[in-house]
Design an enzyme around this catalytic site. Structure first.
Site, PDB file in Angstrom:
ATOM      1  N   ASP A 131      34.058  34.967  57.754  1.00  0.00           N
ATOM      2  CA  ASP A 131      32.757  34.851  58.142  1.00  0.00           C
ATOM      3  C   ASP A 131      31.848  36.023  58.179  1.00  0.00           C
ATOM      4  O   ASP A 131      30.982  36.513  58.931  1.00  0.00           O
ATOM      5  CB  ASP A 131      33.083  34.690  59.685  1.00  0.00           C
ATOM      6  CG  ASP A 131      31.742  34.211  60.528  1.00  0.00           C
ATOM      7  OD1 ASP A 131      30.887  33.653  60.054  1.00  0.00           O
ATOM      8  OD2 ASP A 131      31.672  34.417  61.553  1.00  0.00           O
ATOM      9  N   CYS A 185      36.954  10.944  62.581  1.00  0.00           N
ATOM     10  CA  CYS A 185      36.247  10.972  63.754  1.00  0.00           C
ATOM     11  C   CYS A 185      35.986   9.570  64.142  1.00  0.00           C
ATOM     12  O   CYS A 185      35.712   9.275  65.310  1.00  0.00           O
ATOM     13  CB  CYS A 185      34.848  11.560  63.310  1.00  0.00           C
ATOM     14  SG  CYS A 185      35.135  13.526  63.383  1.00  0.00           S
TER      15      CYS A 185
END
Length: 311
Positions: A131, A185
């Site tokens: 990150d 999902c």
């Protein structure tokens, strides 16, 4: 056994030894599907004041431009789901920031990882990322089969959820590559329905400049009027879209001692946080990612939630 297979096996077992949840590998190549999405997102100014997102456009999409000679992107997941969470009557900190700053914890593991590769294989060139560079980590993790990008734009994994960090090793070895998994999902819209600031404005699309995490961490100026009652007591980051996700019922506590929170983080109530001194802030968050917002930033966030914003 081919070298490719041998090296791939070594990498997967080393990831396991170092405590990563899982490891997936992709060919280092241009992310064709991501290019128009990233361009559109930036055009819509969905990154707000995160201007660094505009830099290194090509490098974000092509790891061979970021790491010369690279052939493979190794994606790794590291669990941070805590055993205990803060008390109910408290201002809240995102779970990822409970313990030691993850950049340092995972960077040390990746250094260890690269050392093992060099010891076992010979000279392996590459770089480690947590990150902290222009790497589209969720896209790479999805490409290498570690999960799918959910409607809230976080990576999701069946039987695991989403409370994990994503890290990468981009190296110059050819390996056996994994394949993406399907989206699970379905018709669920819990994350969209629960987002108090409507940052998830449609499935799979997030306006980063409206996200509570952006407001409480990235935004350095005064917080904008009109959101005072929508922060739901989040003073650093926000886990709402993850907390409501049905896949996170499978989250299991991490076993990384460095991610255990300072005891006071779990016991303080709202009044305690409102009266926090700089010394106490430094003690509780001495090595935490919360230091990014600084004492003044945390106080600003708390005052805003209380409705004492002086804008």
């Amino acid at each position: 056994m081919s070298n490719k297979r041998q090296y791939t096996d070594l990498i997967k077992s080393e990831a396991d030894r170092l405590g990563f949840l899982s490891c997936g590998i992709s060919k280092a190549e241009f992310l064709e599907e991501e290019a128009p999405r990233l361009e559109q997102w930036l055009k819509q100014n969905a990154h707000g004041e995160m201007r660094y997102m505009e830099n290194h456009f090509e490098k974000r999409l092509d790891p061979t431009k970021l790491v010369e000679g690279s052939k493979s992107v190794i994606s790794l997941l590291y669990n941070y789901f805590p055993e205990e969470i803060q008390r109910q009557d408290s201002y809240k900190v995102s779970k990822y920031a409970y313990g030691r700053d993850y950049h340092h914890v995972i960077k040390a593991k990746l250094k260890d990882f690269m050392q093992t590769l060099n010891d076992e294989i010979g000279e392996v060139h590459g770089r480690a990322f947590v990150d902290s560079a222009p790497v589209l980590e969720k896209a790479w993790a999805a490409k290498s089969g570690l999960g799918w990008v959910g409607k809230h734009s976080n990576l999701l994994t069946k039987q695991t959820g989403s409370f994990y960090f994503i890290a990468e090793l981009i190296i110059d070895l050819e390996l056996d590559y994994d394949t993406p998994v399907t989206d699970h999902c379905g018709s669920c819209t819990k994350c969209i329905d629960a987002c108090p600031t409507d940052a998830i404005y449609e499935p799979y699309k997030v306006d980063g400049s409206k996200c509570i995490s952006y407001f409480t961490i990235e935004l350095k100026d005064d917080l904008p009027k009109g959101y005072e009652n929508q922060f739901e007591d989040w003073m650093f980051g926000c886990d709402i879209c993850q907390d409501v996700c049905p896949w996170n019922r499978f989250s299991k506590p991490h076993n990384e001692p460095l991610f255990n929170p300072h005891p006071e983080l779990l016991t303080k109530d709202k009044k305690d946080w409102e009266e926090i001194t700089k010394d106490v802030f430094n003690e509780i968050f001495r090595k935490s990612a919360v230091k990014r917002t600084k004492y003044e930033g945390l106080k600003r966030n708390i005052n805003y939630i209380k409705g004492k914003s002086e804008n």
